[in-house]
Design an enzyme around this catalytic site. Sequence first.
Site, short mmCIF file in Angstrom:
data_model
loop_
_atom_site.label_atom_id
_atom_site.label_comp_id
_atom_site.label_asym_id
_atom_site.label_seq_id
_atom_site.Cartn_x
_atom_site.Cartn_y
_atom_site.Cartn_z
N GLY A 2 68.74 4.35 67.17
CA GLY A 2 69.64 3.54 66.37
C GLY A 2 70.06 4.19 65.07
O GLY A 2 70.65 3.52 64.22
N ASP A 4 72.43 5.91 63.96
CA ASP A 4 73.83 6.34 63.87
C ASP A 4 74.67 5.13 63.45
O ASP A 4 74.14 4.06 63.13
CB ASP A 4 74.31 6.93 65.20
CG ASP A 4 74.09 6.00 66.39
OD1 ASP A 4 73.86 4.79 66.18
OD2 ASP A 4 74.16 6.48 67.53
N HIS A 102 78.45 19.02 44.11
CA HIS A 102 78.25 20.23 44.91
C HIS A 102 78.66 19.96 46.36
O HIS A 102 78.84 18.83 46.78
CB HIS A 102 76.78 20.68 44.86
CG HIS A 102 75.80 19.58 45.14
ND1 HIS A 102 75.20 18.85 44.12
CD2 HIS A 102 75.33 19.05 46.29
CE1 HIS A 102 74.40 17.94 44.65
NE2 HIS A 102 74.47 18.04 45.97
N ARG A 193 78.76 5.01 45.35
CA ARG A 193 77.59 5.38 44.55
C ARG A 193 77.73 6.88 44.30
O ARG A 193 77.96 7.66 45.21
CB ARG A 193 76.30 5.07 45.30
CG ARG A 193 75.02 5.52 44.55
CD ARG A 193 74.57 6.88 45.00
NE ARG A 193 73.27 7.26 44.46
CZ ARG A 193 72.71 8.44 44.61
NH1 ARG A 193 73.34 9.40 45.29
NH2 ARG A 193 71.53 8.72 44.10
N ASP A 195 76.42 10.48 43.24
CA ASP A 195 75.20 11.29 43.17
C ASP A 195 75.22 12.19 41.94
O ASP A 195 76.27 12.72 41.55
CB ASP A 195 75.12 12.14 44.44
CG ASP A 195 73.85 12.94 44.53
OD1 ASP A 195 72.77 12.32 44.53
OD2 ASP A 195 73.92 14.19 44.59
N GLU A 224 74.18 7.46 39.78
CA GLU A 224 72.80 7.90 39.61
C GLU A 224 72.68 8.61 38.26
O GLU A 224 73.11 9.75 38.10
CB GLU A 224 72.40 8.86 40.73
CG GLU A 224 70.96 9.34 40.58
CD GLU A 224 70.64 10.55 41.45
OE1 GLU A 224 69.46 10.72 41.78
OE2 GLU A 224 71.56 11.33 41.77
N HIS A 295 65.81 6.48 48.29
CA HIS A 295 65.62 7.69 49.08
C HIS A 295 65.03 8.82 48.24
O HIS A 295 64.58 9.84 48.80
CB HIS A 295 66.96 8.14 49.67
CG HIS A 295 67.98 8.48 48.64
ND1 HIS A 295 68.66 7.52 47.91
CD2 HIS A 295 68.44 9.67 48.19
CE1 HIS A 295 69.48 8.11 47.08
NE2 HIS A 295 69.38 9.41 47.23
N ASP A 296 65.00 8.67 46.93
CA ASP A 296 64.47 9.71 46.04
C ASP A 296 63.05 9.41 45.56
O ASP A 296 62.53 10.13 44.71
CB ASP A 296 65.38 9.87 44.82
CG ASP A 296 66.61 10.71 45.12
OD1 ASP A 296 66.50 11.66 45.90
OD2 ASP A 296 67.68 10.42 44.56
#
Length: 370
Positions: A2, A4, A102, A193, A195, A224, A295-296
Amino acid sequence: YGGDLQGIIDKLDYLKELGIGALYLNPIFESPSLHKYDGSTFHHVDPTFGPDPDFDRGIIENEIPHDPSTWVWTSADKLFLNLISEVHNRNMKIIIDGVFNHMGMNSWAFRDVLKNQDKSLYKDWFKIKSWKNERLGTSFDYKGWNGVRELPEINQDENGIMQGPKKYIFDITKRWMDPYNNGNTDNGIDGWRLDVAYEIKHGFWKDWRKHVKSINPEAYLTAEIIDSIDVIKPYLEGDEFDAVMNYNFSFACSEFFTSDKTKINLEEFDSLLKDLRDAFPDNVNYVMQNLFDSHDSDRILSHIANKDIGNYREWSKYFESSKGINPHYKTGKPGEDYVRIQKLIAIFQFTYVGAPMIYYGDEAGMLSLI
């Protein structure tokens, strides 16, 4: 498993039932990595997230990447647009990750620079330290974000991102916010969001905000910026972002709810939160992205189980100490006492001023996997 776009569509009713009002997706653009912060493009969803990767890669090859008139809609792109539609049909919103500081070393622009050196059409796109020149005895070198070679930094001048990559970013912004280019933003994403937004100069963000709001005045922009109030303030004066990922909220909650060694009392907790509220107008406070984990970071339950592994507010140091490779980091199943603390944090997060953000899986008690 799942993992994806169809997997998200299949779980939308579950998310709606939980009371979720908006989805924030980490990078979905084409990239060779799992994390996808090393984008090969910004104008295509990664083919592996869609139903026909081989077909998608084949039609992408015929594009001129910097020319939007040549861009096609792949099967993965179309599935993402379907996801947007399904989200909106449930009266929910969706924002995606903009990684504009980047690209990846596999990006079409960087590969052309690597091949053609200072003759490349995109020679001004990246922070090049030196060109390969046999006569002068110099080799090709460039700046990678945070020293990571896989992430060549996009070039900037005193006003922010240079004109070439800036145009590309503005073009892809329009593509995902108004995909059919007909002024109907119901078909597009509801915001972004951004980065490592602190790495890009204010001038770019001011211009980009105007562009975004000209497409959809209701679009939500959150950035962020993990820093002190004084550093964050200039970004939230109404001409750049609507909110930031509110890590200062996270740090205060950690110090009050979970810590022993660095624990603060109720008065100190209240004072930290008051300082945050007083720093910004109400229209900012009401939309701040109030999170505990992301996630960080390590997950909330694992964070609680490792409550004295370090001070969450010391971000870089804590980031290193909270990895599974730390022999002192507890990776086992937390006890019920820790689950009760998580529930207490959730109650506070959902009743405090701002927009509570849940990292996927936290609602089911998922632990850190690294």
